[in-house]
Design a protein around this motif. Structure first.
Motif, mmCIF file in Angstrom:
data_model
loop_
_atom_site.group_PDB
_atom_site.id
_atom_site.type_symbol
_atom_site.label_atom_id
_atom_site.label_comp_id
_atom_site.label_asym_id
_atom_site.label_seq_id
_atom_site.Cartn_x
_atom_site.Cartn_y
_atom_site.Cartn_z
ATOM 1 N N VAL A 90 0.830 -1.200 0.000
ATOM 2 C CA VAL A 90 0.000 0.000 0.000
ATOM 3 C C VAL A 90 0.869 1.256 0.000
ATOM 4 O O VAL A 90 1.704 1.443 0.877
ATOM 5 N N GLY A 91 0.685 2.082 -1.017
ATOM 6 C CA GLY A 91 1.465 3.310 -1.140
ATOM 7 C C GLY A 91 2.918 3.064 -1.467
ATOM 8 O O GLY A 91 3.730 3.979 -1.435
ATOM 9 N N GLY A 92 3.265 1.809 -1.757
ATOM 10 C CA GLY A 92 4.655 1.452 -2.013
ATOM 11 C C GLY A 92 5.412 1.101 -0.749
ATOM 12 O O GLY A 92 6.622 0.930 -0.758
ATOM 13 N N ASP A 93 4.694 0.966 0.347
ATOM 14 C CA ASP A 93 5.316 0.652 1.630
ATOM 15 C C ASP A 93 5.694 -0.826 1.660
ATOM 16 O O ASP A 93 4.825 -1.694 1.547
ATOM 17 N N LEU A 94 6.980 -1.116 1.827
ATOM 18 C CA LEU A 94 7.463 -2.500 1.818
ATOM 19 C C LEU A 94 6.888 -3.335 2.950
ATOM 20 O O LEU A 94 6.900 -4.559 2.890
ATOM 21 N N SER A 95 6.367 -2.684 3.978
ATOM 22 C CA SER A 95 5.776 -3.446 5.081
ATOM 23 C C SER A 95 4.272 -3.588 4.933
ATOM 24 O O SER A 95 3.580 -3.978 5.859
ATOM 25 N N GLY A 96 3.750 -3.285 3.748
ATOM 26 C CA GLY A 96 2.342 -3.526 3.463
ATOM 27 C C GLY A 96 1.404 -2.463 3.993
ATOM 28 O O GLY A 96 0.211 -2.694 4.107
ATOM 29 N N GLY A 97 1.899 -1.311 4.308
ATOM 30 C CA GLY A 97 1.073 -0.221 4.814
ATOM 31 C C GLY A 97 1.730 0.424 6.012
ATOM 32 O O GLY A 97 2.642 -0.122 6.612
ATOM 33 N N THR A 98 1.281 1.574 6.340
ATOM 34 C CA THR A 98 1.892 2.339 7.416
ATOM 35 C C THR A 98 1.852 1.585 8.733
ATOM 36 O O THR A 98 0.813 1.074 9.132
ATOM 37 N N MET A 99 2.983 1.527 9.403
ATOM 38 C CA MET A 99 3.078 0.846 10.696
ATOM 39 C C MET A 99 3.010 1.873 11.816
ATOM 40 O O MET A 99 3.949 2.053 12.572
ATOM 41 N N ASP A 100 1.888 2.586 11.899
ATOM 42 C CA ASP A 100 1.659 3.451 13.037
ATOM 43 C C ASP A 100 0.751 2.696 14.013
ATOM 44 O O ASP A 100 0.468 1.513 13.805
ATOM 45 N N VAL A 101 0.295 3.339 15.064
ATOM 46 C CA VAL A 101 -0.522 2.643 16.058
ATOM 47 C C VAL A 101 -1.785 2.068 15.420
ATOM 48 O O VAL A 101 -2.107 0.888 15.598
ATOM 49 N N LEU A 102 -2.500 2.875 14.647
ATOM 50 C CA LEU A 102 -3.727 2.397 14.014
ATOM 51 C C LEU A 102 -3.429 1.268 13.024
ATOM 52 O O LEU A 102 -4.135 0.261 12.986
ATOM 53 N N GLY A 103 -2.374 1.425 12.238
ATOM 54 C CA GLY A 103 -1.992 0.381 11.289
ATOM 55 C C GLY A 103 -1.626 -0.919 11.976
ATOM 56 O O GLY A 103 -1.879 -2.002 11.453
ATOM 57 N N SER A 104 -1.051 -0.830 13.158
ATOM 58 C CA SER A 104 -0.691 -2.033 13.913
ATOM 59 C C SER A 104 -1.918 -2.766 14.432
ATOM 60 O O SER A 104 -1.970 -3.983 14.447
ATOM 61 N N VAL A 105 -2.909 -2.008 14.854
ATOM 62 C CA VAL A 105 -4.122 -2.610 15.411
ATOM 63 C C VAL A 105 -4.992 -3.202 14.310
ATOM 64 O O VAL A 105 -5.573 -4.266 14.481
ATOM 65 N N ARG A 106 -5.063 -2.540 13.171
ATOM 66 C CA ARG A 106 -5.977 -2.964 12.108
ATOM 67 C C ARG A 106 -5.400 -4.054 11.208
ATOM 68 O O ARG A 106 -6.131 -4.658 10.452
ATOM 69 N N ARG A 107 -4.118 -4.298 11.243
ATOM 70 C CA ARG A 107 -3.574 -5.228 10.267
ATOM 71 C C ARG A 107 -3.702 -6.658 10.710
ATOM 72 O O ARG A 107 -3.384 -6.959 11.841
ATOM 73 N N TRP A 115 -4.557 -13.888 13.425
ATOM 74 C CA TRP A 115 -3.934 -14.993 12.693
ATOM 75 C C TRP A 115 -4.980 -16.004 12.210
ATOM 76 O O TRP A 115 -4.805 -16.641 11.199
ATOM 77 N N TRP A 116 -6.070 -16.157 12.954
ATOM 78 C CA TRP A 116 -7.124 -17.105 12.603
ATOM 79 C C TRP A 116 -8.130 -16.413 11.697
ATOM 80 O O TRP A 116 -8.660 -15.362 12.023
ATOM 81 N N SER A 126 1.841 -13.954 8.069
ATOM 82 C CA SER A 126 2.793 -13.127 7.335
ATOM 83 C C SER A 126 3.153 -11.885 8.134
ATOM 84 O O SER A 126 2.675 -11.679 9.244
ATOM 85 N N SER A 127 3.975 -11.018 7.548
ATOM 86 C CA SER A 127 4.330 -9.770 8.214
ATOM 87 C C SER A 127 3.142 -8.821 8.300
ATOM 88 O O SER A 127 3.216 -7.794 8.946
ATOM 89 N N ALA A 128 2.019 -9.175 7.642
ATOM 90 C CA ALA A 128 0.806 -8.362 7.750
ATOM 91 C C ALA A 128 0.138 -8.555 9.107
ATOM 92 O O ALA A 128 -0.726 -7.783 9.481
ATOM 93 N N THR A 129 0.516 -9.596 9.825
ATOM 94 C CA THR A 129 -0.093 -9.858 11.128
ATOM 95 C C THR A 129 0.807 -9.317 12.240
ATOM 96 O O THR A 129 2.008 -9.151 12.054
ATOM 97 N N PRO A 130 0.247 -9.068 13.413
ATOM 98 C CA PRO A 130 1.048 -8.594 14.536
ATOM 99 C C PRO A 130 2.132 -9.599 14.896
ATOM 100 O O PRO A 130 1.912 -10.794 14.727
ATOM 101 N N GLY A 137 9.680 -13.565 11.747
ATOM 102 C CA GLY A 137 9.249 -14.861 12.222
ATOM 103 C C GLY A 137 8.149 -14.835 13.261
ATOM 104 O O GLY A 137 7.491 -15.840 13.498
ATOM 105 N N MET A 138 7.915 -13.697 13.901
ATOM 106 C CA MET A 138 6.928 -13.671 14.981
ATOM 107 C C MET A 138 5.503 -13.861 14.465
ATOM 108 O O MET A 138 4.696 -14.503 15.132
ATOM 109 N N GLY A 139 5.162 -13.315 13.288
ATOM 110 C CA GLY A 139 3.829 -13.535 12.722
ATOM 111 C C GLY A 139 3.580 -15.024 12.525
ATOM 112 O O GLY A 139 2.506 -15.546 12.843
ATOM 113 N N GLY A 140 4.578 -15.726 12.000
ATOM 114 C CA GLY A 140 4.470 -17.167 11.799
ATOM 115 C C GLY A 140 4.403 -17.933 13.110
ATOM 116 O O GLY A 140 3.604 -18.863 13.270
#
Length: 155
Positions: A90-107, A115-116, A126-130, A137-140
């Motif tokens: 999203v927006g060219g962000d290599l981490s799949g979107g902005t990693m701000d507080v809201l982005g962390s909660v919503r992803r 994860w479920w 994936s890295s899209a999950t907390p 490796g923590m998402g996995g």
């Protein structure tokens, strides 16, 4: 560096902080025989179409005089180009979107258990999950713990 990173949120920095990797140094199959590959990037505003290659080259030239003279070819991807290539960036962000507080909660979705995917046997790891990108490796790991608990009752 902090000033440059703050600046890069609003506009492409004149003198960007550049991250560099030389993967062919460790994997010779990534470059033709006797040559090397250098990969570099810097942060830009989301969705930017700025070609940062000249600014990145200038930064590298300042650190390694003569760098510009040994470059045989360049391949440039802008932030907007990255999103066109992969809509998940999203927006060219290599981490799949902005990693701000809201982005962390919503992803990837607002949930106490992201994860479920609420269907037997479907989990996202994936890295899209907390806890998000750069926590390798923590998402996995957390997805696997969730799967073991849901599918097999293992805690």
């Amino acid at each position: 560096m902090l000033r440059t990173e703050r600046e890069s949120r609003r506009r492409p920095a004149d003198h960007p902080f550049v991250l560099v990797s030389q993967p062919s140094q460790f994997d010779p199959t990534r470059a033709p025989g006797g040559q090397q590959v250098l990969w570099a990037y810097c942060h830009v505003p989301l969705g930017s179409d700025a070609n940062m290659a000249p600014r990145i080259t200038a930064q590298l030239e300042a650190a390694a005089p003569g760098f510009r003279d040994v470059v045989l070819e360049q391949h440039v991807r802008t932030a907007r180009g990255l999103q066109r290539q992969n809509p998940a960036l999203v927006g060219g962000d290599l981490s799949g979107g902005t990693m701000d507080v809201l982005g962390s909660v919503r992803r990837p979705r607002g949930s106490t258990n992201p994860w479920w995917l609420q269907s037997k046997g479907l989990y996202l790891v994936s890295s899209a999950t907390p806890p998000g990108p750069s926590v390798h490796g923590m998402g996995g790991y957390l997805g696997a713990k969730t799967m073991l608990s849901h599918e097999f009752g293992i805690r």
